[in-house]
Design a protein around this motif. Structure first.
Motif, PDB file in Angstrom:
ATOM      1  N   ASP A 238       0.810  -1.220   0.000  1.00 18.19           N
ATOM      2  CA  ASP A 238       0.000   0.000   0.000  1.00 18.19           C
ATOM      3  C   ASP A 238       0.841   1.267   0.000  1.00 18.19           C
ATOM      4  OD1 ASP A 238      -2.291  -1.540   0.068  1.00 18.19           O
ATOM      5  OD2 ASP A 238      -2.366  -1.550   2.273  1.00 18.19           O
ATOM      6  N   GLU A 239       2.161   1.132   0.306  1.00 22.21           N
ATOM      7  CA  GLU A 239       3.004   2.326   0.449  1.00 22.21           C
ATOM      8  C   GLU A 239       3.527   2.863  -0.875  1.00 22.21           C
ATOM      9  OE1 GLU A 239       3.589  -0.524   2.177  1.00 22.21           O
ATOM     10  OE2 GLU A 239       2.604   0.122   4.037  1.00 22.21           O
ATOM     11  N   VAL A 240       3.251   2.185  -1.970  1.00 26.20           N
ATOM     12  CA  VAL A 240       3.808   2.587  -3.264  1.00 26.20           C
ATOM     13  C   VAL A 240       2.696   2.728  -4.300  1.00 26.20           C
ATOM     14  CG1 VAL A 240       6.007   1.452  -2.802  1.00 26.20           C
ATOM     15  CG2 VAL A 240       4.199   0.190  -3.979  1.00 26.20           C
ATOM     16  N   LYS A 241       3.021   3.422  -5.384  1.00 28.71           N
ATOM     17  CA  LYS A 241       2.164   3.467  -6.560  1.00 28.71           C
ATOM     18  C   LYS A 241       2.782   2.585  -7.636  1.00 28.71           C
ATOM     19  CE  LYS A 241       0.117   8.091  -6.103  1.00 28.71           C
ATOM     20  NZ  LYS A 241      -0.034   9.424  -6.753  1.00 28.71           N
ATOM     21  N   VAL A 242       1.952   1.806  -8.293  1.00 27.70           N
ATOM     22  CA  VAL A 242       2.428   0.955  -9.377  1.00 27.70           C
ATOM     23  C   VAL A 242       2.043   1.592 -10.704  1.00 27.70           C
ATOM     24  CG1 VAL A 242       2.214  -1.288 -10.509  1.00 27.70           C
ATOM     25  CG2 VAL A 242       2.324  -1.155  -8.018  1.00 27.70           C
ATOM     26  N   ARG A 243       3.060   1.835 -11.523  1.00 23.70           N
ATOM     27  CA  ARG A 243       2.827   2.367 -12.861  1.00 23.70           C
ATOM     28  C   ARG A 243       3.201   1.294 -13.876  1.00 23.70           C
ATOM     29  NH1 ARG A 243       1.850   7.846 -12.714  1.00 23.70           N
ATOM     30  NH2 ARG A 243       2.259   8.837 -10.694  1.00 23.70           N
ATOM     31  N   TYR A 244       2.467   1.257 -14.991  1.00 23.70           N
ATOM     32  CA  TYR A 244       2.630   0.145 -15.922  1.00 23.70           C
ATOM     33  C   TYR A 244       2.588   0.627 -17.363  1.00 23.70           C
ATOM     34  CZ  TYR A 244      -2.350   0.519 -16.940  1.00 23.70           C
ATOM     35  OH  TYR A 244      -3.569   0.981 -17.359  1.00 23.70           O
ATOM     36  N   THR A 245       3.076  -0.236 -18.263  1.00 24.39           N
ATOM     37  CA  THR A 245       2.938  -0.034 -19.706  1.00 24.39           C
ATOM     38  C   THR A 245       2.481  -1.339 -20.328  1.00 24.39           C
ATOM     39  OG1 THR A 245       5.225  -0.647 -20.200  1.00 24.39           O
ATOM     40  CG2 THR A 245       4.788   1.680 -19.716  1.00 24.39           C
ATOM     41  N   LEU A 246       1.858  -1.216 -21.509  1.00 28.83           N
ATOM     42  CA  LEU A 246       1.384  -2.396 -22.238  1.00 28.83           C
ATOM     43  C   LEU A 246       2.078  -2.543 -23.587  1.00 28.83           C
ATOM     44  CD1 LEU A 246      -2.471  -2.102 -21.549  1.00 28.83           C
ATOM     45  CD2 LEU A 246      -0.757  -3.374 -20.246  1.00 28.83           C
ATOM     46  N   ASP A 247       3.185  -1.811 -23.763  1.00 31.58           N
ATOM     47  CA  ASP A 247       3.902  -1.875 -25.032  1.00 31.58           C
ATOM     48  C   ASP A 247       5.359  -2.289 -24.869  1.00 31.58           C
ATOM     49  OD1 ASP A 247       4.892   0.351 -23.786  1.00 31.58           O
ATOM     50  OD2 ASP A 247       4.394   1.762 -25.395  1.00 31.58           O
ATOM     51  N   GLY A 248       5.700  -2.835 -23.706  1.00 28.67           N
ATOM     52  CA  GLY A 248       7.060  -3.301 -23.487  1.00 28.67           C
ATOM     53  C   GLY A 248       8.050  -2.219 -23.144  1.00 28.67           C
ATOM     54  N   GLN A 249       7.585  -0.988 -22.920  1.00 28.11           N
ATOM     55  CA  GLN A 249       8.484   0.102 -22.554  1.00 28.11           C
ATOM     56  C   GLN A 249       8.613   0.188 -21.029  1.00 28.11           C
ATOM     57  OE1 GLN A 249      10.140   1.851 -25.045  1.00 28.11           O
ATOM     58  NE2 GLN A 249       9.133   0.251 -26.257  1.00 28.11           N
ATOM     59  N   GLU A 250       9.747   0.709 -20.573  1.00 27.15           N
ATOM     60  CA  GLU A 250       9.965   0.860 -19.145  1.00 27.15           C
ATOM     61  C   GLU A 250       8.976   1.871 -18.565  1.00 27.15           C
ATOM     62  OE1 GLU A 250      11.942  -0.318 -16.724  1.00 27.15           O
ATOM     63  OE2 GLU A 250      12.851  -1.856 -17.992  1.00 27.15           O
TER      64      GLU A 250
END
Length: 556
Positions: free
Chosen positions: A355-367
């Protein structure tokens, strides 16, 4: 004419002052090495990965983490084999210095000599460093794996025992602590590594073995309380390596990342170690705790920041402080990376984190970056997708990137891979398939060993398929295998990863025209753990497992 007369007095004064200062400084360095504890116990658990601690029931280690200092991102050395890493842990140096480069190393049979030797003509370990500088300290080594004994100077120990299993080893340690109250004790437990090889890492049985290790660690700590030593003792819990699938020895994070937990007298509480920690820093930290000067040949650095009164190191502004990586669902399973193959159905992406972090994501294989979308709810995927996710905390805190490969394929599109399966004996490299008769043949949707059931210990597989190339250009292919493999495009060898070894990645490039390219992969398992994955990247294509929807049984 004024003569420049040389007056030696200032120089004599300077030399005298320098000698005096050197004497004081040198003497000071020798006398002000502070001993921070009178008792220290290292507990090393063979094959215990950070993942094991995170996912198993480990109330003792959880308490050590809360009441001490830790990192779950410490690193072992390559190769990720037991002998090499145990030697590095006790020697304050890597294989380049101590020369123990594999499990085949023996004192009278090895390739790379140590850069220097001490007692018993091996590279100096923490045991001989203690003996040379503080000979009155009582030392012992109690180990579950007999091979550990050849890595240390056993002749100088007050007590040296090889237990028959983890329970006997722990009992020997407990009894010795209570009866002899040693100043330095090294305990080695081996059963977690056995579970990894037998059941597979990241399985329920593997996690049960970590839970048992946790229980034994608790009993050893309790013994120090019963002996009246607890308040004066520092405890270090670590491991030689992690693992992937049924083995280790390769170059993946799952294999090389290890826990480093330090707890007890004068150790900061509830501290996550921000700087990098390496396998060879273990011995250096023990030496620092006992106020010892470490040998010149050691490259390990003591983790000073965990001791009360010491500041944290000043990290470079670009240094990343690691937090636990998010977990992408479906999770990795043995050799299967996160994600998976979905036949005639959509995939659902879920991501778990603290809960202490935010998760950021991509769907195109980029960092993922701080500008990438924040994950909140499950996402439906209707096509092959490379998912990348990172956790972002306060300041410079971020995690390594979690990756997942979702392959979506429809069974009526002509996709597939043909395979021939062979068995043999005495193979140490890929066999000549032309001289062998397959025991069975068939087809699957991807180039994966687990597509073939009822395999023997030593086997080989030849795969053949057509790879659809949408855009002409330069393509890079990767083989990750344990043991040997080769990849051919249109009958040309592109990647050579042959030989007996752990999970190692090798790559090669090919210039391809648009259309169908003949793709062949050969693989063999020498014995023990096994793994095979094929990756590629190309124009507009991020690195990924070659998608099942790009593999076809026929050219047309």
């Amino acid at each position: 004419m004024k003569l420049n007369v040389y007056n030696p007095a200032p120089l004599l004064f300077s030399l005298t002052s320098a000698i005096f200062l050197y004497a004081c400084t040198n003497g000071s360095n020798q006398t002000t090495l502070k001993q921070r504890t009178s008792h220290l116990i290292v507990i090393g658990v063979d094959g215990m990965s950070p993942d094991g601690i995170i996912n198993a029931e480990t109330p003792v280690m959880d308490q050590l983490i809360k009441e001490g200092s830790h990192t779950l991102n410490a690193r072992g050395v390559l190769p990720t084999s037991s002998s090499t890493n145990w030697a590095s842990m006790v020697s304050g140096a890597g294989p380049e210095q101590h020369g123990i480069t594999s499990n085949g190393w023996e004192r009278d049979d090895h390739t790379l000599p140590a850069v220097t030797t001490g007692r018993e003509k091996i590279f100096p370990t923490i045991f001989s460093v203690i003996k040379n500088q503080k000979p009155d300290l009582k030392m012992a080594a109690i180990y579950d794996w007999g091979g550990f004994g050849r890595l240390i100077e056993r002749s100088i120990l007050d007590y040296d025992r090889n237990g028959e299993d983890e329970d006997i080893t722990a009992k020997l340690a407990i009894d010795y602590i209570k009866s002899e109250q040693p100043h330095f004790l090294f305990v080695h437990l081996d059963h977690v590594d056995h579970a990894g090889h037998h059941y597979g890492h990241k399985t329920s049985d593997y996690y049960k073995s970590v839970t048992k290790a946790d229980k034994l660690i608790g009993e050893i700590i309790q013994a120090s309380k019963d002996a009246g030593l607890f308040e004066e003792t520092i405890f270090i819990v670590s491991a030689d390596h992690g693992g992937i699938g049924y083995g280790h020895g390769g170059e993946t994070l799952d294999e090389i990342e290890i826990p480093f937990i330090i707890y007890g007298k004068g150790i900061k509480k509830n501290k996550r170690i921000s700087q990098e920690v390496y396998q060879y820093d273990n011995a250096a930290t023990v030496a620092y705790a006992f106020g010892l000067k470490q040998p010149y040949a050691w490259i390990g650095k003591p983790v000073k920041s965990v001791f009360e009164g010491n500041p944290d190191p000043v990290l470079d502004k670009n240094t990343v402080v690691r937090v636990p990586a998010p977990v992408i669902i479906p999770k990795p399973n043995l050799y299967e990376p996160a994600g998976g193959l979905f036949i005639d159905e959509n995939a659902v992406l879920k991501i778990e984190s603290s809960d202490e972090v935010k998760v950021r994501y991509t769907l195109d294989g980029q960092e993922p970056t701080e500008n990438s979308p924040v994950y909140s709810d499950p996402i439906t995927l209707d096509k092959t997708t490379v998912v990348m996710a990172r956790a972002f905390g306060a300041g410079q805190e971020t995690s390594r990137t979690a990756k997942a490969y979702f392959r979506v394929v429809h069974s009526d599109n002509g996709n597939g891979v043909r395979y021939d399966y062979f068995e043999g004996t005495g193979w140490h490299s890929l066999p000549l398939f032309e001289k062998l008769k397959p025991l069975k043949s068939g087809s699957s949707f991807q180039i994966r060993i687990d597509s073939i059931n009822d395999r023997k210990d030593q086997f080989a597989i030849r795969y053949s398929t057509y790879l659809k190339i949408e855009q002409a250009g330069s393509y890079k292919f990767y083989l990750v295998s344990d043991d040997g493999s080769k990849l051919f495009i249109n009958n040309q060898l592109i990647v050579d990863n042959d030989g007996g070894h752990g999970a190692i990645e090798r790559s090669g490039t090919a210039e391809l025209e648009a259309g169908m390219a003949l793709l062949e992969v050969t693989y063999f398992n020498e014995g023990g753990g096994y793994w095979l994955d094929t990756y590629y990247k190309g124009p507009g294509i991020p690195k990924q497992i070659i998608p099942a929807d790009k593999l076809f049984l026929n050219r047309e």
